[in-house]
Motif scaffolding. Sequence first.
Motif, PDB file in Angstrom:
ATOM      1  N   TYR A 193      10.169  37.840  -3.561  1.00 14.27           N
ATOM      2  CA  TYR A 193       9.888  37.862  -2.126  1.00 14.27           C
ATOM      3  C   TYR A 193      10.450  36.610  -1.438  1.00 14.27           C
ATOM      4  O   TYR A 193      10.673  36.619  -0.229  1.00 14.27           O
ATOM      5  CB  TYR A 193       8.382  37.928  -1.870  1.00 14.27           C
ATOM      6  CG  TYR A 193       7.785  39.307  -2.002  1.00 14.27           C
ATOM      7  CD1 TYR A 193       7.660  40.146  -0.896  1.00 14.27           C
ATOM      8  CD2 TYR A 193       7.327  39.767  -3.236  1.00 14.27           C
ATOM      9  CE1 TYR A 193       7.097  41.410  -1.019  1.00 14.27           C
ATOM     10  CE2 TYR A 193       6.761  41.031  -3.366  1.00 14.27           C
ATOM     11  CZ  TYR A 193       6.655  41.848  -2.250  1.00 14.27           C
ATOM     12  OH  TYR A 193       6.108  43.107  -2.373  1.00 14.27           O
ATOM     13  N   ALA A 194      10.655  35.552  -2.197  1.00 15.63           N
ATOM     14  CA  ALA A 194      11.139  34.288  -1.627  1.00 15.63           C
ATOM     15  C   ALA A 194      12.640  34.326  -1.413  1.00 15.63           C
ATOM     16  O   ALA A 194      13.361  35.110  -2.030  1.00 15.63           O
ATOM     17  CB  ALA A 194      10.761  33.124  -2.541  1.00 15.63           C
ATOM     18  N   GLN A 195      13.109  33.425  -0.538  1.00 15.98           N
ATOM     19  CA  GLN A 195      14.539  33.308  -0.282  1.00 15.98           C
ATOM     20  C   GLN A 195      15.212  32.375  -1.294  1.00 15.98           C
ATOM     21  O   GLN A 195      16.435  32.335  -1.405  1.00 15.98           O
ATOM     22  CB  GLN A 195      14.769  32.742   1.122  1.00 15.98           C
ATOM     23  CG  GLN A 195      14.102  33.531   2.225  1.00 15.98           C
ATOM     24  CD  GLN A 195      13.626  32.650   3.354  1.00 15.98           C
ATOM     25  OE1 GLN A 195      13.637  31.426   3.266  1.00 15.98           O
ATOM     26  NE2 GLN A 195      13.196  33.276   4.434  1.00 15.98           N
ATOM     27  N   ARG A 196      14.384  31.630  -2.017  1.00 12.50           N
ATOM     28  CA  ARG A 196      14.900  30.600  -2.914  1.00 12.50           C
ATOM     29  C   ARG A 196      13.948  30.479  -4.097  1.00 12.50           C
ATOM     30  O   ARG A 196      12.728  30.458  -3.917  1.00 12.50           O
ATOM     31  CB  ARG A 196      14.977  29.280  -2.156  1.00 12.50           C
ATOM     32  CG  ARG A 196      15.477  28.082  -2.922  1.00 12.50           C
ATOM     33  CD  ARG A 196      15.439  26.859  -2.000  1.00 12.50           C
ATOM     34  NE  ARG A 196      15.828  25.647  -2.691  1.00 12.50           N
ATOM     35  CZ  ARG A 196      15.683  24.424  -2.181  1.00 12.50           C
ATOM     36  NH1 ARG A 196      15.172  24.275  -0.960  1.00 12.50           N
ATOM     37  NH2 ARG A 196      16.045  23.372  -2.877  1.00 12.50           N
ATOM     38  N   THR A 197      14.496  30.435  -5.309  1.00 12.49           N
ATOM     39  CA  THR A 197      13.664  30.345  -6.509  1.00 12.49           C
ATOM     40  C   THR A 197      14.076  29.139  -7.347  1.00 12.49           C
ATOM     41  O   THR A 197      15.244  28.981  -7.694  1.00 12.49           O
ATOM     42  CB  THR A 197      13.777  31.622  -7.361  1.00 12.49           C
ATOM     43  OG1 THR A 197      13.385  32.753  -6.569  1.00 12.49           O
ATOM     44  CG2 THR A 197      12.871  31.533  -8.581  1.00 12.49           C
ATOM     45  N   LEU A 198      13.084  28.298  -7.648  1.00 17.33           N
ATOM     46  CA  LEU A 198      13.279  27.151  -8.531  1.00 17.33           C
ATOM     47  C   LEU A 198      12.730  27.499  -9.902  1.00 17.33           C
ATOM     48  O   LEU A 198      11.586  27.954 -10.016  1.00 17.33           O
ATOM     49  CB  LEU A 198      12.547  25.916  -7.994  1.00 17.33           C
ATOM     50  CG  LEU A 198      12.799  25.518  -6.544  1.00 17.33           C
ATOM     51  CD1 LEU A 198      11.937  24.314  -6.187  1.00 17.33           C
ATOM     52  CD2 LEU A 198      14.267  25.204  -6.306  1.00 17.33           C
ATOM     53  N   TYR A 199      13.525  27.298 -10.944  1.00 23.96           N
ATOM     54  CA  TYR A 199      13.078  27.509 -12.310  1.00 23.96           C
ATOM     55  C   TYR A 199      12.847  26.149 -12.959  1.00 23.96           C
ATOM     56  O   TYR A 199      13.730  25.277 -12.908  1.00 23.96           O
ATOM     57  CB  TYR A 199      14.114  28.297 -13.112  1.00 23.96           C
ATOM     58  CG  TYR A 199      14.337  29.701 -12.603  1.00 23.96           C
ATOM     59  CD1 TYR A 199      13.614  30.779 -13.118  1.00 23.96           C
ATOM     60  CD2 TYR A 199      15.274  29.959 -11.601  1.00 23.96           C
ATOM     61  CE1 TYR A 199      13.823  32.069 -12.644  1.00 23.96           C
ATOM     62  CE2 TYR A 199      15.478  31.247 -11.121  1.00 23.96           C
ATOM     63  CZ  TYR A 199      14.752  32.291 -11.655  1.00 23.96           C
ATOM     64  OH  TYR A 199      14.954  33.559 -11.176  1.00 23.96           O
ATOM     65  N   MET A 200      11.657  25.973 -13.566  1.00 30.01           N
ATOM     66  CA  MET A 200      11.320  24.693 -14.171  1.00 30.01           C
ATOM     67  C   MET A 200      11.183  24.816 -15.688  1.00 30.01           C
ATOM     68  O   MET A 200      10.746  25.847 -16.206  1.00 30.01           O
ATOM     69  CB  MET A 200      10.021  24.134 -13.579  1.00 30.01           C
ATOM     70  CG  MET A 200      10.118  23.832 -12.094  1.00 30.01           C
ATOM     71  SD  MET A 200       8.752  22.810 -11.498  1.00 30.01           S
ATOM     72  CE  MET A 200       9.117  21.243 -12.328  1.00 30.01           C
TER      73      MET A 200
END
Length: 241
Positions: free
Chosen positions: A223-230
């Motif tokens: 749903y987000a415009q940007r995804t951070l993977y940690m």
Amino acid sequence: MAFSIPNFSSNKSNVRPIIQLEGVSKSYTIEHASIVALNEVSLTIYPGEFVAVTGASGSGKSTLMALIGCLDRPDTGDINLDGEPVGHINDERIATLRNRRIGFIFQSFNLIPRLTTLQNVELPMVYAGTPPLKRRRHAMIALQIVGMQQRAQHTPTQLSGGQQQRVAIARALVNNPDIILADEPTGSLDAGNVDEVMKLLSQLNKNGKTIVIVTHDMQVANYAQRTLYMRDGTIISDIRR
């Protein structure tokens, strides 16, 4: 309580970040062992972005959320919210900033069982010293936004899980914060309620709210415009859609 969409171009060079971390590290001591939760993380988020933070358990995503939300302090590095350094300011100032600038949504809802829906939504304004009549008016507006105004006098035990999360979202909105931080907000919901809650958050983002959501669910992250993977306390990937 009006929400306006910020006016900025796709070129962010002239826009001040609303969240900025530079070289932020955080460690915890557990049974005499030092655990590195974040390792020199740098991150920039601009007004109006919808960012998902994902990764395995222990990757550092909840620690990152806690530091952005001023619920914890970094060991090293700098954190700025809308240009204001917050990593090492005094407790009174940080509490005021947190209450007025940030709305929190949690997996377990964190509603007080003995209070009505309306009273739960009013709580951030109680802490802010808002007069009672204004509190009541703004709380009802927030409940209308999430479609829960008809349940204003119900207690949390009289609501479904999805309804309780909507009340929690109303509480996060009631001080009209710039930033909404959501930590696994759909983790306790069934599939139908997950979709409803995420559509609501998406609409709030379209209306101008900056949203950062921690989730292990990739369908939610989409749903987000940007995804951070940690992984291991660092951001290993930053994907924009």
